[in-house]
Write a protein that holds these residues in place. Sequence first.
Motif, PDB file in Angstrom:
ATOM      1  N   HIS A   1       0.839  -1.215   0.000  1.00  0.00           N
ATOM      2  CA  HIS A   1       0.000   0.000   0.000  1.00  0.00           C
ATOM      3  C   HIS A   1       0.869   1.257   0.000  1.00  0.00           C
ATOM      4  O   HIS A   1       2.034   1.207   0.392  1.00  0.00           O
ATOM      5  CB  HIS A   1      -0.911  -0.014   1.228  1.00  0.00           C
ATOM      6  CG  HIS A   1      -0.156  -0.082   2.526  1.00  0.00           C
ATOM      7  ND1 HIS A   1       0.322  -1.267   3.050  1.00  0.00           N
ATOM      8  CD2 HIS A   1       0.230   0.881   3.395  1.00  0.00           C
ATOM      9  CE1 HIS A   1       0.953  -1.029   4.180  1.00  0.00           C
ATOM     10  NE2 HIS A   1       0.918   0.279   4.421  1.00  0.00           N
ATOM     11  N   PRO A   2       0.294   2.392  -0.417  1.00  0.00           N
ATOM     12  CA  PRO A   2       1.054   3.640  -0.382  1.00  0.00           C
ATOM     13  C   PRO A   2       1.078   4.222   1.034  1.00  0.00           C
ATOM     14  O   PRO A   2       0.274   3.837   1.873  1.00  0.00           O
ATOM     15  CB  PRO A   2       0.277   4.554  -1.324  1.00  0.00           C
ATOM     16  CG  PRO A   2      -1.117   4.052  -1.301  1.00  0.00           C
ATOM     17  CD  PRO A   2      -1.041   2.577  -1.022  1.00  0.00           C
TER      18      PRO A   2
ATOM     19  N   THR B   1       4.978   3.200  -2.196  1.00  0.00           N
ATOM     20  CA  THR B   1       4.518   1.963  -1.576  1.00  0.00           C
ATOM     21  C   THR B   1       5.727   1.337  -0.864  1.00  0.00           C
ATOM     22  O   THR B   1       6.871   1.756  -1.097  1.00  0.00           O
ATOM     23  CB  THR B   1       3.985   0.981  -2.631  1.00  0.00           C
ATOM     24  OG1 THR B   1       5.076   0.622  -3.494  1.00  0.00           O
ATOM     25  CG2 THR B   1       2.869   1.608  -3.460  1.00  0.00           C
TER      26      THR B   1
ATOM     27  N   MET C   1      -5.466   6.114  -4.695  1.00  0.00           N
ATOM     28  CA  MET C   1      -4.541   5.260  -5.421  1.00  0.00           C
ATOM     29  C   MET C   1      -4.952   3.820  -5.127  1.00  0.00           C
ATOM     30  O   MET C   1      -5.295   3.494  -4.000  1.00  0.00           O
ATOM     31  CB  MET C   1      -3.114   5.501  -4.924  1.00  0.00           C
ATOM     32  CG  MET C   1      -2.075   4.652  -5.628  1.00  0.00           C
ATOM     33  SD  MET C   1      -0.453   4.772  -4.843  1.00  0.00           S
ATOM     34  CE  MET C   1       0.076   6.367  -5.450  1.00  0.00           C
TER      35      MET C   1
ATOM     36  N   THR D   1      -3.713  -0.082  -4.963  1.00  0.00           N
ATOM     37  CA  THR D   1      -2.560  -0.983  -5.023  1.00  0.00           C
ATOM     38  C   THR D   1      -3.065  -2.415  -4.912  1.00  0.00           C
ATOM     39  O   THR D   1      -4.044  -2.678  -4.219  1.00  0.00           O
ATOM     40  CB  THR D   1      -1.536  -0.724  -3.896  1.00  0.00           C
ATOM     41  OG1 THR D   1      -2.180  -0.948  -2.638  1.00  0.00           O
ATOM     42  CG2 THR D   1      -0.980   0.674  -3.938  1.00  0.00           C
TER      43      THR D   1
ATOM     44  N   LYS E   1       0.580  -0.634  -8.708  1.00  0.00           N
ATOM     45  CA  LYS E   1      -0.237   0.494  -8.267  1.00  0.00           C
ATOM     46  C   LYS E   1      -0.759   1.247  -9.479  1.00  0.00           C
ATOM     47  O   LYS E   1      -0.257   1.057 -10.595  1.00  0.00           O
ATOM     48  CB  LYS E   1       0.588   1.429  -7.383  1.00  0.00           C
ATOM     49  CG  LYS E   1       1.679   2.202  -8.124  1.00  0.00           C
ATOM     50  CD  LYS E   1       2.316   3.256  -7.216  1.00  0.00           C
ATOM     51  CE  LYS E   1       3.296   4.130  -7.986  1.00  0.00           C
ATOM     52  NZ  LYS E   1       3.980   5.115  -7.130  1.00  0.00           N
ATOM     53  N   THR E   2      -1.752   2.078  -9.268  1.00  0.00           N
ATOM     54  CA  THR E   2      -2.163   2.983 -10.338  1.00  0.00           C
ATOM     55  C   THR E   2      -1.168   4.140 -10.329  1.00  0.00           C
ATOM     56  O   THR E   2      -0.801   4.644  -9.264  1.00  0.00           O
ATOM     57  CB  THR E   2      -3.592   3.512 -10.104  1.00  0.00           C
ATOM     58  OG1 THR E   2      -3.695   4.047  -8.777  1.00  0.00           O
ATOM     59  CG2 THR E   2      -4.635   2.414 -10.267  1.00  0.00           C
TER      60      THR E   2
ATOM     61  N   SER F   1      -3.869   8.770  -8.819  1.00  0.00           N
ATOM     62  CA  SER F   1      -5.085   8.439  -8.082  1.00  0.00           C
ATOM     63  C   SER F   1      -6.258   8.421  -9.060  1.00  0.00           C
ATOM     64  O   SER F   1      -6.290   9.180 -10.013  1.00  0.00           O
ATOM     65  CB  SER F   1      -5.354   9.492  -7.005  1.00  0.00           C
ATOM     66  OG  SER F   1      -4.321   9.460  -6.072  1.00  0.00           O
TER      67      SER F   1
ATOM     68  N   THR G   1       5.534  -2.168  -8.913  1.00  0.00           N
ATOM     69  CA  THR G   1       6.252  -1.407  -7.896  1.00  0.00           C
ATOM     70  C   THR G   1       7.486  -2.158  -7.388  1.00  0.00           C
ATOM     71  O   THR G   1       8.106  -1.760  -6.409  1.00  0.00           O
ATOM     72  CB  THR G   1       5.325  -1.062  -6.713  1.00  0.00           C
ATOM     73  OG1 THR G   1       4.710  -2.257  -6.248  1.00  0.00           O
ATOM     74  CG2 THR G   1       4.265  -0.071  -7.134  1.00  0.00           C
TER      75      THR G   1
END
Lengths: 417, 112
Positions: free
Chosen positions: A48-49, A61, B45, B47, B62-63, B66, B108
């Motif tokens: 997750h970010p 992330t 966003m 993920t 991830k995108t 957002s 990522t």
Amino acid sequence: MINRDLVIVGGGSAGLASAISAYDNGVNDILILERNGELGGILNQCIHPGFGLHHFNEELTGPEYAHKYIEELKKRNIQYFLNTQVISISNEKIITYINQTGVNTIKAKAIVFAAGCNERTRGQISTPGCRPKGVYTAGLAQRYLNIEGRLVGKKVYILGSGDIGLIMARRMTLEGAKVLGVSEIMPYSNGLKRNIAQCLNDFNIPLRLSNTVTKIFGRDKLEGIEISDVDSNLRPIKGTEKYIECDTLLLSVGLYPFNSLLKEAGCLVNKETKGSLVDQNLETSIEGIFSTGNVLHVHDLVDFVSEESERAGKNAADYILGKRSNVINKLEVKHSLNVGYVIPSIINARSENEDIIFSFRVKKNIKKASIILKNSAKILYSCIKKNLVPSEMIKLKVKNLELIGTDNIQLEVIENE
Amino acid sequence: MSEKITCIVCPNGCEIEIDGENISGYSCKRGFKYAKEELFHPKRMVTSTIKISGTNEVCPVKTSLSIPKEKMFEVMKEINKVTVKKPIEYHQIISKNVLNLGADIIATKEFK
Ligand SMILES: Cc1cc2nc3c(=O)[nH]c(=O)nc-3n(C[C@H](O)[C@H](O)[C@H](O)COP(=O)(O)OP(=O)(O)OC[C@H]3O[C@@H](n4cnc5c(N)ncnc54)[C@H](O)[C@@H]3O)c2cc1C
């Protein structure tokens, strides 16, 4: 036995940052020992970010944050062994590890211990009932989903409002599971406010405060749970019981430092954090052994882990290179009752004034507080801070703190109204 | 009528109050921008992970930007449709312009 200047135990964000910093401060002979098959530690499963806003000024992330550090590491000549588990550390700084090549020992001039934390499990929080399949710690469920691609259940309840549980509530919802709610025994949440907003509120997942799981049903597989409200002594209130049908219960009831190896080495333990007792340089009670990151005290922000670990790496380098002057005064750091813990526990002053970083947590929500550092004679420093909560670590950087003429410093948090 | 929201831009989690055109309680420019967006078109966003074909591993993604909050589940559906092959570069684009929202799905983490 091989000799090494600096051995770092653990290749998570703490280990990586300390290695880079020690290297940049003049130590070239560095070895990182990492139990897993890759560097990065817990960051690898935190997809997750929410990482790096302080440190890199952008939102990353977990894997991206790790990537940046691993790239930095590779620019330097820093050696690391993967799939290598340290099994003991002695007070002479002899490290025993095990990997494919067998059992080996190294004698290090200095050690940075950066082994991270463990999750509390049911045993430590004693939920009554049977022990069927379907009960997981939130971090383990996170690992299954984000590393192995396996969703552990479809109808989920979460005990404890720690951040991992909140993050998993959103993650499992997005993967198609139904998350039925989160119970927190305390009257306040243990997770970051932003995680309540974006992980629970966004998906209308109820958060029940002063509530806990009182029974677990199902013989082989979890079939349901009973939740109850609790009174101010955290005891379940009769008549408030509610049955919830679910196939999965995630425990997000806290983390604790994975500190056993240093304890066995003889490093003194801080009873409040369960990590080692350290001075302002993050040095334990054994000279040349440093501790940093989640194994020292559990952090909510990786940025703070990196910052702390850079200091640990630099201090280890200064020790190895003989750059330190003698200790001229020893001070004990104490704190007032509404503080949960403070690091450092002691200060080994090497000059009359030093810049000192204090990390601490409060025990309850405080809207506005005066933060004061004083010795028996006078106030040395004070500031005002707003919105203090137990779930968020507070870092206080004090410039030129006077360290002579006294044998203790007291940290006080005084509630203002 | 005023509304209180928790800023999710960073872990500080500021309580921002929105009263008509009046926005208060934020402590940085990003927070102000977030509050304004949250009021008119909330974005998040996303993920997740993508299966790496021929392995038991998954690749985190991830995108790149957002996306509108109400599109999260649709974007998840798109993510779950694709698989990817090794080697995977850091920030490699996995799907371009997902659902025409202007955001790409990117890796990522690298896999050699
Ligand atoms: C689930 C979760 C979510 C989080 N979310 C956020 C967030 O949104 N934003 C944020 O800023 N921070 C977040 N954090 C906090 C932050 O990411 C962590 O505090 C930080 O990454 C911890 O780094 P560490 O190096 O101390 O520990 P770890 O990453 O756990 O690293 C310890 C390493 O030591 C290794 N090790 C342990 N014992 C041995 C041994 N005996 N021999 C060899 N190696 C060993 C382990 O394998 C591991 O790789 C989160 C933390 C968790 C757990």
